[in-house]
Design an enzyme around this catalytic site. Structure first.
Site, mmCIF file in Angstrom:
data_model
loop_
_atom_site.group_PDB
_atom_site.id
_atom_site.type_symbol
_atom_site.label_atom_id
_atom_site.label_comp_id
_atom_site.label_asym_id
_atom_site.label_seq_id
_atom_site.Cartn_x
_atom_site.Cartn_y
_atom_site.Cartn_z
ATOM 1 N N GLY A 181 17.837 -14.889 5.894
ATOM 2 C CA GLY A 181 18.046 -14.603 7.313
ATOM 3 C C GLY A 181 18.006 -13.165 7.798
ATOM 4 N N GLY A 183 15.586 -10.896 7.587
ATOM 5 C CA GLY A 183 14.239 -10.352 7.761
ATOM 6 C C GLY A 183 13.911 -9.980 9.206
ATOM 7 N N CYS A 186 12.236 -12.869 10.900
ATOM 8 C CA CYS A 186 12.841 -14.131 10.497
ATOM 9 C C CYS A 186 13.694 -14.669 11.632
ATOM 10 C CB CYS A 186 13.715 -13.828 9.291
ATOM 11 S SG CYS A 186 14.853 -15.129 8.892
#
Ligand code: 5GP
Length: 346
Positions: A181, A183, A186
């Site tokens: 999570g 990123g 993301c």
């Protein structure tokens, strides 16, 4: 339902406390590390920073530049066998220590991986990458890949907790990739509510991995060189970067010009853009968990590498670490409610 009350930290929640040091100059700092991998007992020397296996980051062009500087590239999984062949025929043998072949867990991916490895036995590293490393199917795939490839260094992920790091190392991984999570492209935390603040997951996962003789990669969430220093300070053996290496000449993707300004497209590997490109669309049982962004063109990646390594050397100097290896031991994090001064940022 249960609640864990102890606070989990991200890079933005801490700074590294400066310490007295005998180092005269940052030029005295060595960023090279030496590792012996758990299952293969192979030795590796290099600067443990990796380009992510995304098709707008982990390209062959990126790998050539990074390998020259002793960094590492997880090559994305969408190159064909022919493209691999052409690339490997044109490069120096030292590159084999600085690249990994990536794979998902489908039968098609697995067959392609084995074909690439058969054609190029000098390849040393495999990166088994899924968004959610918590499934039994994934652990079974790591075991099967280990049985088939006894002499290769296996990277597997992503997970964020110690018990799963141990399970993957016992299943045959040498190095576990950590991050769910954080990123830059993301959207997992938005779409699912699932995640774990990256610095805390590094601290917990490094402890678990080092206890068994394995290593971890901190994957995702670094936005500036200071975050990379914090990841190493927290105990990461390697740090993987997507966004920080995106947007360069070597990052793949086309250059877009708008109003006299140059941009490159950067997108998550489970974004709609990536799924349209590689599998013809988003399957109707899933949501895309990545986004697509247009970033200003940054030119050649070598300038970014120099800036990053310079920042890391300086971080080491501030805490008196002569070698990157000593950074964790010399790091004291302080919890903060401010980061850098943004008065002149736009
Ligand atoms: P960055 O360095 O850009 O912050 O993070 C890079 C990492 O983001 C990658 O190595 C990968 O683990 C993760 N990532 C890449 N694409 C996607 C995506 O589409 N969805 C999610 N959830 N993560 C992604």
């Amino acid at each position: 339902m249960r609640i864990e009350n102890d606070i989990k930290l991200g890079f933005k929640d801490v700074m590294i406390r400066p310490k007295r040091s005998t180092l005269k100059s940052r030029s005295e700092v060595s960023l090279k590390r030496n590792f012996t991998f758990l299952h293969t007992q192979k030795e590796w020397e290099g600067i443990p920073i990796m380009a992510a296996n995304m098709d707008t980051v982990g390209t062959f062009e990126m790998a050539e530049v990074l390998a020259e500087q002793k960094l590492f590239t997880a090559i994305h999984k969408h190159y064909s066998l022919l493209e691999w062949k052409t690339f490997l025929n044109s490069v120096k043998p030292t590159i084999f220590n600085h690249i990994a072949v990536s794979t998902g867990t489908s039968e098609e991916d697995s067959n392609k991986l084995q074909e690439i490895l058969k054609e190029h036995p000098k390849l040393q590293f495999i990166c088994i990458d899924v968004a959610n490393g918590y499934s039994e199917h994934f652990v079974a795939f790591v075991k099967k890949t280990r049985e088939k490839n006894k002499d290769k260094v296996i990277i597997a992920g992503n997970v964020v907790t110690g018990e799963m790091v141990e399970e993957l190392l016992l299943a045959g991984a040498d190095i576990v990739k950590v991050g769910i999570g954080p990123g830059s492209v993301c959207t997992t935390r938005v779409k699912t509510g699932v995640g774990y603040p990256q610095l805390s997951s590094i601290i917990e996962c490094a402890d678990a991995a080092h206890g068994l003789g394995g290593q971890i990669i901190s994957d995702g969430g670094c936005t500036v060189p200071g975050d990379v220093a914090k990841a190493f300070g927290g105990g990461a053996d390697f740090v993987m970067l997507g966004g920080m290496f995106a947007g360069h000449e070597e990052s793949g993707g086309e250059l877009i010009e708008e109003n006299g300004k140059a941009f490159k497209l950067f997108y998550g590997m489970s974004s709609e853009t990536a799924m349209q490109k590689h599998v013809g669309g988003v399957a109707n049982y899933r949501a895309s968990e990545g986004k697509t962004v247009k970033i200003s063109y940054k030119g050649n990646v070598i300038a970014t590498i120099k800036d990053l390594l310079g920042g890391l050397r300086s971080a080491c100097t501030y805490v008196g670490a002569k070698r990157l290896k000593e950074l964790t031991k010399r790091t004291t994090f302080i919890r903060v409610q401010e980061q850098h001064n943004q008065v002149f940022s736009d």
